[in-house]
Motif scaffolding. Structure first.
Motif, PDB file in Angstrom:
ATOM      1  N   PRO A  61      33.021  41.178  34.353  1.00 44.47           N
ATOM      2  CA  PRO A  61      34.271  41.154  33.593  1.00 44.47           C
ATOM      3  C   PRO A  61      35.398  40.449  34.353  1.00 44.47           C
ATOM      4  O   PRO A  61      35.534  40.628  35.563  1.00 44.47           O
ATOM      5  CB  PRO A  61      34.639  42.630  33.415  1.00 44.47           C
ATOM      6  N   VAL A  62      36.158  39.648  33.641  1.00 44.00           N
ATOM      7  CA  VAL A  62      37.302  38.960  34.229  1.00 44.00           C
ATOM      8  C   VAL A  62      38.575  39.418  33.509  1.00 44.00           C
ATOM      9  O   VAL A  62      38.652  39.346  32.286  1.00 44.00           O
ATOM     10  CB  VAL A  62      37.168  37.424  34.095  1.00 44.00           C
ATOM     11  N   PHE A  63      39.521  39.916  34.269  1.00 38.61           N
ATOM     12  CA  PHE A  63      40.812  40.372  33.733  1.00 38.61           C
ATOM     13  C   PHE A  63      41.917  39.440  34.204  1.00 38.61           C
ATOM     14  O   PHE A  63      41.907  39.002  35.353  1.00 38.61           O
ATOM     15  CB  PHE A  63      41.174  41.753  34.296  1.00 38.61           C
ATOM     16  N   ILE A  65      45.922  39.612  34.831  1.00 40.92           N
ATOM     17  CA  ILE A  65      47.010  40.592  34.894  1.00 40.92           C
ATOM     18  C   ILE A  65      48.344  39.901  35.138  1.00 40.92           C
ATOM     19  O   ILE A  65      48.488  39.134  36.086  1.00 40.92           O
ATOM     20  CB  ILE A  65      46.704  41.643  35.983  1.00 40.92           C
TER      21      ILE A  65
ATOM     22  N   ASN B  34      31.968  50.077  32.884  1.00 39.02           N
ATOM     23  CA  ASN B  34      33.171  49.704  32.138  1.00 39.02           C
ATOM     24  C   ASN B  34      33.116  50.249  30.714  1.00 39.02           C
ATOM     25  O   ASN B  34      32.045  50.594  30.216  1.00 39.02           O
ATOM     26  CB  ASN B  34      33.402  48.180  32.145  1.00 39.02           C
ATOM     27  N   TYR B  55      45.173  52.867  32.219  1.00 40.05           N
ATOM     28  CA  TYR B  55      45.530  51.890  33.264  1.00 40.05           C
ATOM     29  C   TYR B  55      45.773  52.522  34.635  1.00 40.05           C
ATOM     30  O   TYR B  55      45.266  52.047  35.649  1.00 40.05           O
ATOM     31  CB  TYR B  55      46.779  51.130  32.803  1.00 40.05           C
ATOM     32  N   PHE B  63      38.482  47.793  28.340  1.00 39.29           N
ATOM     33  CA  PHE B  63      38.826  46.585  27.585  1.00 39.29           C
ATOM     34  C   PHE B  63      38.986  46.922  26.107  1.00 39.29           C
ATOM     35  O   PHE B  63      38.212  47.716  25.578  1.00 39.29           O
ATOM     36  CB  PHE B  63      37.670  45.571  27.645  1.00 39.29           C
ATOM     37  N   PRO B  71      31.964  39.925  24.979  1.00 38.04           N
ATOM     38  CA  PRO B  71      31.820  39.172  26.235  1.00 38.04           C
ATOM     39  C   PRO B  71      30.426  39.356  26.839  1.00 38.04           C
ATOM     40  O   PRO B  71      29.774  40.379  26.622  1.00 38.04           O
ATOM     41  CB  PRO B  71      32.893  39.764  27.145  1.00 38.04           C
ATOM     42  N   TRP B  73      29.318  40.063  29.684  1.00 41.48           N
ATOM     43  CA  TRP B  73      29.058  41.125  30.663  1.00 41.48           C
ATOM     44  C   TRP B  73      28.823  42.501  30.037  1.00 41.48           C
ATOM     45  O   TRP B  73      28.499  43.451  30.749  1.00 41.48           O
ATOM     46  CB  TRP B  73      30.183  41.194  31.694  1.00 41.48           C
TER      47      TRP B  73
END
Lengths: 335, 335
Positions: A61-63, A65, B34, B55, B63, B71, B73
């Motif tokens: 996963p790519v976030f 921010i 996740n 958060y 997500f 996605p 992943w």
């Protein structure tokens, strides 16, 4: 300002070559369970673009921010890539320092500033980018640095060959009369309006990039909408918008599969209340190409629109005012 | 429509009690790397709210996906929570089916529809929510279901006690003259305008929720901006906006720490070009309380604004038109 955009091909190539000629951090990629980009504004959009390119390609996963707050789950298994063109963006520095304290694998990207000094002090891998540019016009320097870095580290979201081809395309587009003419047409279309930029979810970072360019260069507010979410709420706002609305719609069309049908429907729905629509058809044979085509046309158009409006595209007085506030709110005593 | 909002306290309590009285899936939470929420519109916002609440509290990334694309992943270590009030949202069903094929732990939440049938066919845990409501006014039914579910599973983002207290607050607010009066003031303020809703990043799902409510109930377009990102681009758009702009600004103020200073600065910057600002101060002693206070006031205000404008808040003709398109683009032959 135009000349910064017209050097994008060379700018991208320089960044790309630099990353392939320098030492890059050796990280055991099996240890990484997620990737976090930290950045604001013209630097933050790089994380959005990378996350979008990774969506269908990366098993991690790519976030992206855009905050001084870091989510609780960022830990020693997180690869953090912090980007700030100047290196002095307070939000980015604070969140980066927090990641450092949590033991994340932190890599910093800047042309200097606090982020570089922080990296020296804590022995963090730092990738230098070309200095002396207007930050938002340094997009290729930052994006191609990140794409090349990830490719070299083994997190390939865009292959080396694909990156190379997109640089060649960028060079052609920078010298293309059609690109310049499309940018001028778009700027002419948007005169005296508040643009509503609409794209599909995959190209949403491009829609936001265009917004930011028209904000900063042309000094106008912009609204962004993304399909398919748009069809579940915003669409209703166009049934009976307030009479004095001076909005115009810019549709960013990737021409893929379902997207073109959805975006065509957006056009029909919005045209019904006499709001004019302009469709920007993205050229190129890969997602990266399409993104860069849109970024280039949008960047040029935003400068042309600034000229039409008699405003200076480079000057961003109000961002300086914002920065005066944020440096008081976020005290950096780290370096 | 007002009566749906005024029953939110009872609606939340019902959902909460139901989850604590029913069987919930037994998942080894150490296997989960996740959490992904899938949902669109009024159901999708539940994932945004949950992600924001998580958060600072959850060691696992959350997500919120508003798309038919999943996605790459998402895999067997992903907990997928799919929410669709009707259960028939094509984007949600398609992405859920994809998650199922990838071996993710899928839980579905709906009042019926394809999502429930899919769950029966593939033996997926399904949580029923109260039927017969207007989807966007069923927010508490969906949100409290999810919060209670996560709490029972061991992914506590809001404690049982905190959930209970927020339900008590909701009940009070539903009968409060001050809340009703604040909603009417807000609706009056927004007459004949295109609202720009501004919040801090933590409360960004609330800003988007308010947008969606004004879109669907009041039939007006809305623009959303989030600090601190706003200070890096959109701010410049207010230096010299086009003359005919009829925007008004709604500032959603959590009154926390840095946020109140940043939001105060937004107000000053936007007021400078004679754009009027209304500050909605969020009441309550927890993030959940503040979010629900804002959702309730915004929901009521959007219905009052619909009345002022002479439009039917319940009817969303254009969403039905959108759905005619999406069912052709996404064929579901699963159940």
């Amino acid at each position: 300002m135009i000349e910064y955009y017209l050097s994008w091909g060379i700018q991208a190539e320089k960044a790309f070559r630099y990353v392939y000629s320098t030492n890059i951090p050796k990280i055991d990629i099996t240890e990484i369970s997620n990737i976090v980009f930290i950045g604001m504004g013209g630097s933050g959009i790089v994380g959005d673009l990378a996350a979008s390119l990774a969506y269908n390609r990366l098993g991690v996963p790519v976030f992206s921010i855009k905050d001084y707050r870091l989510p609780m789950w960022v830990n020693k298994n997180t690869l953090v890539i912090s980007i700030s063109y100047s290196g002095n963006t307070r939000e980015t520095v604070l969140a980066t320092y927090e990641a450092l304290k949590r033991g994340s694998h932190v890599i910093t990207v800047s042309s200097g500033g606090i982020l570089r000094r922080l990296s020296e002090k804590y022995n963090l891998p730092h990738i230098s980018i070309e200095g002396g540019l207007v930050p938002r016009a340094a997009l290729p320097a930052m994006l191609y640095t990140v794409l090349a870095l990830l490719e070299r580290m083994g997190f390939t979201i865009v292959s080396k060959d694909e990156i190379n081809r997109s640089i060649e395309n960028l060079k052609l587009w920078c010298n293309s009369r059609e690109v310049d003419s499309e940018a001028k047409d778009l700027a002419t279309f948007l005169k005296e309006s508040i643009p509503v930029v609409v794209s599909c979810s995959k190209f949403s970072p491009l829609a936001y990039r265009l917004k930011n360019e028209f904000n900063e260069n042309s000094k106008i507010p912009v609204k962004v909408e993304i399909v398919p979410e748009w069809g579940h709420n915003d669409i209703v706002g166009w049934e009976k918008p307030p009479a004095t609305s001076n909005m115009k719609c810019l549709i960013v069309n990737c021409n893929e599969d379902k997207c073109k049908h959805l975006l065509n429907f957006v056009k029909e729905a919005i045209s019904r209340v006499n709001i004019k629509c302009y469709t920007l058809n993205l050229k190129g044979d890969s997602d990266l190409n399409k993104l860069m085509y849109g970024c280039l046309v949008g960047g040029l158009a935003s400068v042309y629109l600034a000229r039409f409006r008699g405003v200076n595209p480079i000057e961003t007085t109000s961002i300086s005012m914002y920065k005066n506030i944020i440096v008081k709110l976020i005290k950096i005593n780290i370096v």
